[in-house]
Design a protein around this motif. Sequence first.
Motif, PDB file in Angstrom:
ATOM      1  N   PRO A  26       0.815  -1.234   0.000  1.00 27.98           N
ATOM      2  CA  PRO A  26       0.000   0.000   0.000  1.00 27.98           C
ATOM      3  C   PRO A  26       0.840   1.271   0.000  1.00 27.98           C
ATOM      4  O   PRO A  26       0.503   2.243  -0.678  1.00 27.98           O
ATOM      5  CB  PRO A  26      -0.823  -0.115   1.302  1.00 27.98           C
ATOM      6  CG  PRO A  26      -0.836  -1.565   1.635  1.00 27.98           C
ATOM      7  CD  PRO A  26       0.420  -2.158   1.078  1.00 27.98           C
ATOM      8  N   ALA A  44       1.611   7.355  -6.332  1.00 29.77           N
ATOM      9  CA  ALA A  44       0.522   8.317  -6.497  1.00 29.77           C
ATOM     10  C   ALA A  44       0.903   9.700  -5.993  1.00 29.77           C
ATOM     11  O   ALA A  44       0.382  10.712  -6.458  1.00 29.77           O
ATOM     12  CB  ALA A  44      -0.726   7.809  -5.774  1.00 29.77           C
ATOM     13  N   LEU A  93       0.235   8.202   6.406  1.00 31.93           N
ATOM     14  CA  LEU A  93      -0.548   7.322   5.529  1.00 31.93           C
ATOM     15  C   LEU A  93      -0.300   5.851   5.831  1.00 31.93           C
ATOM     16  O   LEU A  93      -1.135   5.006   5.510  1.00 31.93           O
ATOM     17  CB  LEU A  93      -0.250   7.639   4.062  1.00 31.93           C
ATOM     18  CG  LEU A  93      -0.829   8.964   3.585  1.00 31.93           C
ATOM     19  CD1 LEU A  93      -0.564   9.153   2.104  1.00 31.93           C
ATOM     20  CD2 LEU A  93      -2.340   9.046   3.843  1.00 31.93           C
ATOM     21  N   LEU A 144       0.198  20.479  -1.770  1.00 26.92           N
ATOM     22  CA  LEU A 144       0.403  19.077  -1.386  1.00 26.92           C
ATOM     23  C   LEU A 144      -0.910  18.315  -1.291  1.00 26.92           C
ATOM     24  O   LEU A 144      -0.912  17.089  -1.119  1.00 26.92           O
ATOM     25  CB  LEU A 144       1.123  19.001  -0.027  1.00 26.92           C
ATOM     26  CG  LEU A 144       2.420  19.806   0.113  1.00 26.92           C
ATOM     27  CD1 LEU A 144       3.082  19.524   1.472  1.00 26.92           C
ATOM     28  CD2 LEU A 144       3.402  19.492  -0.998  1.00 26.92           C
ATOM     29  N   PRO A 202      -1.598  15.622  -4.400  1.00 28.91           N
ATOM     30  CA  PRO A 202      -0.750  14.424  -4.311  1.00 28.91           C
ATOM     31  C   PRO A 202      -1.094  13.543  -3.112  1.00 28.91           C
ATOM     32  O   PRO A 202      -1.098  12.309  -3.223  1.00 28.91           O
ATOM     33  CB  PRO A 202       0.668  14.994  -4.178  1.00 28.91           C
ATOM     34  CG  PRO A 202       0.610  16.372  -4.729  1.00 28.91           C
ATOM     35  CD  PRO A 202      -0.798  16.853  -4.525  1.00 28.91           C
ATOM     36  N   MET A 203      -1.416  14.153  -1.989  1.00 27.38           N
ATOM     37  CA  MET A 203      -1.710  13.348  -0.805  1.00 27.38           C
ATOM     38  C   MET A 203      -3.101  12.710  -0.896  1.00 27.38           C
ATOM     39  O   MET A 203      -3.309  11.614  -0.362  1.00 27.38           O
ATOM     40  CB  MET A 203      -1.595  14.190   0.470  1.00 27.38           C
ATOM     41  CG  MET A 203      -0.170  14.510   0.861  1.00 27.38           C
ATOM     42  SD  MET A 203       0.873  13.023   1.140  1.00 27.38           S
ATOM     43  CE  MET A 203       1.688  12.930  -0.469  1.00 27.38           C
ATOM     44  N   ARG A 208      -4.377  11.622  -3.701  1.00 30.64           N
ATOM     45  CA  ARG A 208      -4.124  10.475  -4.581  1.00 30.64           C
ATOM     46  C   ARG A 208      -3.414   9.358  -3.812  1.00 30.64           C
ATOM     47  O   ARG A 208      -3.744   8.169  -3.973  1.00 30.64           O
ATOM     48  CB  ARG A 208      -3.267  10.927  -5.769  1.00 30.64           C
ATOM     49  CG  ARG A 208      -4.025  11.807  -6.751  1.00 30.64           C
ATOM     50  CD  ARG A 208      -3.262  12.028  -8.048  1.00 30.64           C
ATOM     51  NE  ARG A 208      -2.233  13.046  -7.935  1.00 30.64           N
ATOM     52  CZ  ARG A 208      -2.392  14.333  -8.281  1.00 30.64           C
ATOM     53  NH1 ARG A 208      -3.559  14.765  -8.766  1.00 30.64           N
ATOM     54  NH2 ARG A 208      -1.408  15.191  -8.164  1.00 30.64           N
ATOM     55  N   ALA A 209      -2.453   9.743  -2.982  1.00 33.63           N
ATOM     56  CA  ALA A 209      -1.728   8.731  -2.202  1.00 33.63           C
ATOM     57  C   ALA A 209      -2.665   8.023  -1.220  1.00 33.63           C
ATOM     58  O   ALA A 209      -2.549   6.815  -0.991  1.00 33.63           O
ATOM     59  CB  ALA A 209      -0.565   9.390  -1.453  1.00 33.63           C
ATOM     60  N   ALA A 238      -4.544   5.418  -3.110  1.00 37.76           N
ATOM     61  CA  ALA A 238      -3.651   4.297  -3.444  1.00 37.76           C
ATOM     62  C   ALA A 238      -3.305   3.469  -2.210  1.00 37.76           C
ATOM     63  O   ALA A 238      -3.031   2.269  -2.310  1.00 37.76           O
ATOM     64  CB  ALA A 238      -2.380   4.829  -4.110  1.00 37.76           C
ATOM     65  N   ALA A 239      -3.307   4.102  -1.044  1.00 40.15           N
ATOM     66  CA  ALA A 239      -2.963   3.388   0.187  1.00 40.15           C
ATOM     67  C   ALA A 239      -4.136   2.594   0.747  1.00 40.15           C
ATOM     68  O   ALA A 239      -3.970   1.841   1.707  1.00 40.15           O
ATOM     69  CB  ALA A 239      -2.468   4.383   1.241  1.00 40.15           C
ATOM     70  N   ALA A 256      -9.164   8.142 -12.150  1.00 39.01           N
ATOM     71  CA  ALA A 256      -8.227   7.300 -12.901  1.00 39.01           C
ATOM     72  C   ALA A 256      -7.539   6.302 -11.964  1.00 39.01           C
ATOM     73  O   ALA A 256      -7.414   5.106 -12.280  1.00 39.01           O
ATOM     74  CB  ALA A 256      -7.186   8.179 -13.608  1.00 39.01           C
ATOM     75  N   ILE A 257      -7.108   6.774 -10.810  1.00 43.60           N
ATOM     76  CA  ILE A 257      -6.446   5.868  -9.867  1.00 43.60           C
ATOM     77  C   ILE A 257      -7.449   4.866  -9.305  1.00 43.60           C
ATOM     78  O   ILE A 257      -7.126   3.687  -9.100  1.00 43.60           O
ATOM     79  CB  ILE A 257      -5.772   6.666  -8.727  1.00 43.60           C
ATOM     80  CG1 ILE A 257      -4.641   7.526  -9.308  1.00 43.60           C
ATOM     81  CG2 ILE A 257      -5.221   5.731  -7.650  1.00 43.60           C
ATOM     82  CD1 ILE A 257      -4.001   8.467  -8.311  1.00 43.60           C
ATOM     83  N   ALA A 297      -7.623   1.992 -11.352  1.00 40.92           N
ATOM     84  CA  ALA A 297      -6.417   1.154 -11.254  1.00 40.92           C
ATOM     85  C   ALA A 297      -6.426   0.299 -10.003  1.00 40.92           C
ATOM     86  O   ALA A 297      -5.903  -0.820 -10.009  1.00 40.92           O
ATOM     87  CB  ALA A 297      -5.167   2.045 -11.284  1.00 40.92           C
ATOM     88  N   VAL A 298      -6.986   0.804  -8.917  1.00 42.71           N
ATOM     89  CA  VAL A 298      -6.905   0.059  -7.650  1.00 42.71           C
ATOM     90  C   VAL A 298      -8.221  -0.619  -7.289  1.00 42.71           C
ATOM     91  O   VAL A 298      -8.318  -1.249  -6.222  1.00 42.71           O
ATOM     92  CB  VAL A 298      -6.452   0.965  -6.477  1.00 42.71           C
ATOM     93  CG1 VAL A 298      -5.076   1.553  -6.757  1.00 42.71           C
ATOM     94  CG2 VAL A 298      -7.467   2.067  -6.177  1.00 42.71           C
TER      95      VAL A 298
END
Lengths: 342, 342, 342, 342
Positions: free
Chosen positions: B286, B293, C256, C283, C286-287, C289-290, C293-294, C332-333, C336-337
């Motif tokens: 993760p 990302a 995260l 920031l 990006p965070m 999105r992270a 993803a996490a 989009a992400i 993917a996940v």
Amino acid sequence: MLIVMHSVASDDEVEAVAQKVRDLGFQPHKMPGAQRIAVAITGNPGPVDPNHFSHLPGVAEAVSISKPWKLVSRETHPHDTVITIATPKLEATLGGGVFGIIAGPCAVETREQTLAAARAVRASGARFLRGGAFKPRTSPYSFQGTKLEGLKILAEARAETGMPVVTEVIDPSHVELVAEYADVLQIGTRNAQNFALLEAVSQIRKPVMLKRGMSSTIQEFLMAAEYIVKGGNYQVILCERGIRTFEPMTRNTLDLGSIPLIKRLTHLPIVVDPSHGTGDAGLVAPMARAALAAGADGVMVDVHPDPQTALCDGPQSLRPTEFAALMDSLRAIGQAVGASLP
Amino acid sequence: MLIVMHSVASDDEVEAVAQKVRDLGFQPHKMPGAQRIAVAITGNPGPVDPNHFSHLPGVAEAVSISKPWKLVSRETHPHDTVITIATPKLEATLGGGVFGIIAGPCAVETREQTLAAARAVRASGARFLRGGAFKPRTSPYSFQGTKLEGLKILAEARAETGMPVVTEVIDPSHVELVAEYADVLQIGTRNAQNFALLEAVSQIRKPVMLKRGMSSTIQEFLMAAEYIVKGGNYQVILCERGIRTFEPMTRNTLDLGSIPLIKRLTHLPIVVDPSHGTGDAGLVAPMARAALAAGADGVMVDVHPDPQTALCDGPQSLRPTEFAALMDSLRAIGQAVGASLP
Amino acid sequence: MLIVMHSVASDDEVEAVAQKVRDLGFQPHKMPGAQRIAVAITGNPGPVDPNHFSHLPGVAEAVSISKPWKLVSRETHPHDTVITIATPKLEATLGGGVFGIIAGPCAVETREQTLAAARAVRASGARFLRGGAFKPRTSPYSFQGTKLEGLKILAEARAETGMPVVTEVIDPSHVELVAEYADVLQIGTRNAQNFALLEAVSQIRKPVMLKRGMSSTIQEFLMAAEYIVKGGNYQVILCERGIRTFEPMTRNTLDLGSIPLIKRLTHLPIVVDPSHGTGDAGLVAPMARAALAAGADGVMVDVHPDPQTALCDGPQSLRPTEFAALMDSLRAIGQAVGASLP
Amino acid sequence: MLIVMHSVASDDEVEAVAQKVRDLGFQPHKMPGAQRIAVAITGNPGPVDPNHFSHLPGVAEAVSISKPWKLVSRETHPHDTVITIATPKLEATLGGGVFGIIAGPCAVETREQTLAAARAVRASGARFLRGGAFKPRTSPYSFQGTKLEGLKILAEARAETGMPVVTEVIDPSHVELVAEYADVLQIGTRNAQNFALLEAVSQIRKPVMLKRGMSSTIQEFLMAAEYIVKGGNYQVILCERGIRTFEPMTRNTLDLGSIPLIKRLTHLPIVVDPSHGTGDAGLVAPMARAALAAGADGVMVDVHPDPQTALCDGPQSLRPTEFAALMDSLRAIGQAVGASLP
């Protein structure tokens, strides 16, 4: 070592853990609990690495019980280690009830500045002279120290005042050179887990002052000392110099609670550096007094003849008159708490 | 630089500050406020050391304005630094839109273990091989690495798989030796402010992977990189590997917010180490996905053919099949965010 | 529970510990080790308070094994808790594979500002509207919120856009009032261990969004949620919003790594607040999105129609166009996940 | 306030900042530097909110100069605030050179336990009685206090011993009730930024003991006090009780360096709680002595007639004999440092 299984661990998984314990030569003890089972280990001569177990299927946690340090432990060696250094003019002691005073400039800048500081702190009662010749600096553009020239100036200050010299070494390849001039080799906070350097100073036979890493736990601090003692150098002085926290108003957070705790865990002496621990000249004297009251074996204090012109850490340096006043107040507290001061 | 005076500062004290500014060759500007006066400095070509002022009478605070890093700054050099290493079998790239994958065992234990890990990660798409031969360990009683033997094993793995080798150096005197075998020299978190080591690797002409100190601020991290670049080595890869916080459930706290911030401040590439950053194999995938990302330039992942038997950091190592699955998910996210993956 | 004795503990001291275990109704197991003895406890239905033992003579340490949370534990309740709120115009879901988007102004300032933000975030796909009417502020001289007037504005925004409202409550005596207007009651980071407030919201039957305390461990965070669930309110959404560390460049350090760890430990959904977690608009995307993803269950994002004029936290607020672009990248992400996004 | 522009900021962006300053009614001063331009503000009567500027185009940073606290500032009110409380049998003082001793059980468990503790600490010289009736606990399954019954027991102990009572309040709606029984209302560390509670105690006319939040900076600590004083309650006692750091061996890290710093910044008295600050009975006496030596105005110490049976925080409680010995050592140090002790 206690290996705690997940509540849904199967019998096979528990048995695999037990077998792993047997493979290592120890005895497993399966202990059924209400929610989950645990496997205890006995027969081990010292700490068992939790990594042997923590990745096995069904294992929730591997809990270490024994402390990982040995030679520096007070259980191993109950009596205080005392550091005594004799120069032709002076016998300087630290530990075992004698409160050691280490003072001098943060950095050796010039012969005049260093000798002036040395004479002043000696006159007020300091027994050890501090002074940095090799300076680790956050920025490559900051003053990096006077290096070999600085070591020679320190040696001259010792010859005149009698005080043994405490100075930092930052590269394993310099240890021999620095030990030629210095009486106590200092390991700075940024090198607190520089194991190559710790091993290098473990090979000399002069005392080492080991500063706590700014993010070292007490356990890591003692393990760093263990590296030096394991190498055969038993003369280690620990130094609490503040840890890094979220508080921005002081340069570091001086952890005085570590003093009585460390005295309980180890026989090594511990001193406090209130200058780097606070970064604020106005806090140095109160924190030095607090260190003595908390049971420390000494303090290390930045003193500069003219802090306004200091090339390094001027804002935390005491003037000679301020240092003399501090010494008077320390003597009064020393009497109250039964510590011997020069 | 702005020097803020105390509300009770005298005119003479303000003038003394102004004169000190002139003595340094700059222009002072006295700025009367409602409660207090401040003195601003102009004409300085770069940062002014606050120590020149913070100890003068009447000064409350000296506030730095300019950032202290230069060569690593994105203002100085706006374009991304890209690292490319060609071996006879492979050209490996990291940065500039290419997401680099560095993988392999935490420690080189045996030839078999290292080759098995290398083949597995190469088969799944890794482009760089990691593996520690010199291991800095908190305890002197823990496995300390296979050292020169390990370097030779890594070189063999490179010869077979084509992947350039990333490995740690812990002593300035080893730099030449390690550089003989390695393609990228790693500076570990405990040496993040070991300036002797930083200066040593600044003298070689191979890329350096600089890990963030576990208690380094982003500013200190960039200043450590500045040491390397100032020495003439422009090929620096930064690595966020978690910082030390109060949270005990993870080994470190991975600071992913630092990624976009560091990309804004510097042109150097930055990768994330989710293995050491969490210490928990279940969190590695993760966090690797989150790193991609968040805009990182790559990840470095511990992979071991048999984590249960690992001599070091087994609990955080992925199995080869877990790593292969991670690679698949990274490729999917890479497409979503426009990053190129092998 | 394992009670580890000092290496010098006497047989009587060990027996006294064993007797104390029996007095509590459990079974003691004396386990001799090489260096020291330990006493294990079985038969306890849940965690045993270490305070029963840690002060007994000869005891070195009392180590808890069981986790102290129950109702929020994934072991107790393996399936994800999903939050669904239906308003006349919209059904909003968060958790169980649906990535929830909560967005809106940090503070409700005016009717126009709030409606503009609500319409914009709804148009881009947000499903929940955030907005603070009662604002906890470090300084008593800062803007303290529009209070009841703000609640009415939020209700109007809900009526128009259909989005359920998330808003903070700061006083137990306000819970009833806030619940009249809000759909989700937020507990802020400074009240993360305000147990009077936690008990008050445990008595209502509307979802609660519980922010992690800026210095709460994950265990304390889950125990705070346990307070709410124990009172009978099962609809708790956890929110990671950054913890306090030594790093000054970001307002907080977004943790995260806590996301996959918390998903492992509890069935409650967890969302991420990248706006307060970083304090820096650059920031936030990006965070966010992270976080997706996490494996987070959603994000909460500050959006202001005109951040430059915001009365509170402008520097961390996105503009509506920036938020729309973020939503595109999240979709989009999400593909993917395998997360479902609106 | 100084607004630092990016090195690439345009003239129009600089002018927009200057215009914003004028719009707020202040004077802008454009200051060209070598690398970048800054805009200084004068004419502002107090702190300017950096949020006005930090989001404007071209702005790199908005640096505050003035401190945000006013009423608690020593600049505003140079003389020490002294707290004096008279009961029919005793006049208890804290501050202004008198070192106040607050002692008693962590929690009021029974009438017998509380009276025994109160008599013992009074006999040894304590002047204030501490005891918790409402207990904030991390776990909802832990003992939550004896509440109203506990308040009545404390009042009985005051009637017998004469010591004014210090006890915690955790809910704004309880303030009136607690103030009926208590002489000093305590705000606990978990409520250090519970502004609803701070405002509630600002409305009573009894002293408030405000504990530092475990993650509060000194600035936030003083701002919390400012909330109480701004409401009209000038009798605030600050309490340093340790902050949360990475060190696991102590419950908190007692920040004694904050003592002289806080004495410099504010006129309010500050006491130290070495019991909660360390969580370890063996560290309480050394840290109490250090607090006195550091210049604190008092200490608050947990004393329990039988720590092994304590329902809360037994491991950090002193026995009455240990407390008596501590008092003797404090009196000796008090003489050395010129503080008056009972």
